[in-house]
Scaffold this motif. Structure first.
Motif, PDB file in Angstrom:
ATOM      1  N   LEU A  79       3.554  59.125  81.489  1.00 37.30           N
ATOM      2  CA  LEU A  79       2.176  59.374  81.091  1.00 37.30           C
ATOM      3  C   LEU A  79       2.103  59.508  79.567  1.00 37.30           C
ATOM      4  O   LEU A  79       2.871  60.244  78.955  1.00 37.30           O
ATOM      5  N   GLY A  80       1.183  58.770  78.964  1.00 33.16           N
ATOM      6  CA  GLY A  80       1.026  58.828  77.520  1.00 33.16           C
ATOM      7  C   GLY A  80       2.016  57.985  76.735  1.00 33.16           C
ATOM      8  O   GLY A  80       2.032  58.043  75.503  1.00 33.16           O
ATOM      9  N   MET A  81       2.840  57.202  77.412  1.00 35.28           N
ATOM     10  CA  MET A  81       3.820  56.360  76.731  1.00 35.28           C
ATOM     11  C   MET A  81       3.099  55.317  75.872  1.00 35.28           C
ATOM     12  O   MET A  81       2.218  54.618  76.348  1.00 35.28           O
ATOM     13  N   PRO A  82       3.466  55.170  74.598  1.00 32.55           N
ATOM     14  CA  PRO A  82       2.789  54.186  73.745  1.00 32.55           C
ATOM     15  C   PRO A  82       3.197  52.757  74.104  1.00 32.55           C
ATOM     16  O   PRO A  82       4.354  52.496  74.464  1.00 32.55           O
ATOM     17  N   PHE A  83       2.257  51.844  73.979  1.00 35.92           N
ATOM     18  CA  PHE A  83       2.500  50.421  74.177  1.00 35.92           C
ATOM     19  C   PHE A  83       2.102  49.697  72.895  1.00 35.92           C
ATOM     20  O   PHE A  83       0.998  49.892  72.383  1.00 35.92           O
ATOM     21  N   LYS A  84       2.984  48.859  72.389  1.00 37.64           N
ATOM     22  CA  LYS A  84       2.714  48.123  71.146  1.00 37.64           C
ATOM     23  C   LYS A  84       2.476  46.663  71.486  1.00 37.64           C
ATOM     24  O   LYS A  84       3.325  46.012  72.096  1.00 37.64           O
ATOM     25  N   HIS A  85       1.323  46.141  71.089  1.00 39.16           N
ATOM     26  CA  HIS A  85       0.904  44.796  71.459  1.00 39.16           C
ATOM     27  C   HIS A  85       0.993  43.838  70.276  1.00 39.16           C
ATOM     28  O   HIS A  85       0.760  44.227  69.130  1.00 39.16           O
ATOM     29  N   SER A  86       1.326  42.594  70.568  1.00 39.66           N
ATOM     30  CA  SER A  86       1.286  41.539  69.565  1.00 39.66           C
ATOM     31  C   SER A  86       0.872  40.235  70.236  1.00 39.66           C
ATOM     32  O   SER A  86       0.952  40.091  71.462  1.00 39.66           O
TER      33      SER A  86
END
Length: 284
Positions: A79-86
């Motif tokens: 829960l709350g884990m960051p996801f980095k998008h490109s």
């Protein structure tokens, strides 16, 4: 103009990790295999947590990211884990796999885990705080990546430890730790997404007595947060998928694998692997 359909929507790349104690990693593997079925990429699972890189259209990716955080079988571990998008022009992956590993990132130092209770949270710097630190005196900036990654792009004035594998990094740090401490240097450390720094920072602080600061979320987060990231960054960022490299605006570049690697033994096998992928999905 026709409305986009699920088959015509662009792909988005998502990278993520979390160090968290998983008492039953094999059960987590089975759950994740179910959740990632519509996507491509890979996820690693170990007792110390998960690490993943996946690609899909925005709706499918959003559904996975919600599920991995809220599926009751996972007990809120992510829960709350960051996801980095490109962005993606080239399809990053062709298959999807979930692997069970002893470590999600192998440092090669016995007893070191990414799950640390008393980690100094103040040493995780936001992109803007990282930029401020780089401008200060008595700061040694260490690139916690492989040399081929450093050659392609780096923070200005960063040092290349000249390692061909993450397992070589501890020896470099041990060889220089006493000098850094004697000179009163703070260590500013960065990597692609943050996971390599996360694994090493507590060991460097607690075992070697270094004053260590790390770029929270890694280079990708720095690019994502600062539109003018090229003020501090030189070159491109290597990514471990078919796109090869992205720029400071998270856009895929035209760089090919042949332009990334040299003739060292470690890099030769990486180049051959990349060429096999290019034969299936060549960059244009």
């Amino acid at each position: 103009m026709p409305e986009p359909t699920p088959d015509t929507l662009p792909l988005i790349h998502s990278s993520f990790y979390r160090f968290v104690a998983l008492p039953a990693p094999d059960a987590v593997v089975e759950i994740l295999r179910e959740l990632v079925a519509p996507l491509t990429g890979s996820v690693l699972v170990a007792h110390e947590g998960i690490s993943g890189a996946l690609a899909a259209t925005e709706p499918l990716l959003a559904a996975f990211e919600h599920a991995v955080q809220h599926d009751p079988r996972l007990g809120g571990a992510f829960l709350g884990m960051p996801f980095k998008h490109s962005a993606c022009t080239t399809r990053p992956f062709w298959k999807v796999r979930v692997h069970r590993k002893d470590e999600i990132v192998a440092l090669g130092v016995d007893g070191v885990t990414g799950v640390v209770r008393d980690r100094a949270e103040g040493k995780h710097l936001s992109p803007s705080a990282w930029r401020d630190l780089l401008a200060q005196d008595k700061v040694v900036v260490i690139d916690n990546r492989n040399s081929f990654e450093y050659r392609l792009g780096r923070f200005k004035n960063a040092i290349d430890p000249r390692v061909d594998n993450f397992r070589d990094f501890p020896a470099y740090v041990q060889a220089h730790a006493d000098t850094w401490k004697a000179e009163g240097q703070r260590v500013a450390m960065y990597c692609t997404g943050g996971i390599r720094c996360e694994k090493t920072s507590a060991w460097m602080q607690h075992e070697l007595g270094l004053d260590v600061y790390q770029l929270d979320g890694g280079i990708v987060n720095f690019f994502q947060a600062l539109p003018d990231a090229d003020r501090d960054w030189e070159g491109e960022l290597f990514v471990f998928d078919n796109r090869v490299a992205i720029d400071t605006h998270l856009q895929e570049t035209a760089t090919t694998a042949d332009q990334v690697y040299n003739d060292s033994p470690d890099e030769r096998w990486r180049l051959e692997r990349a060429r096999r992928l290019d034969s299936v999905n060549p960059k244009t």
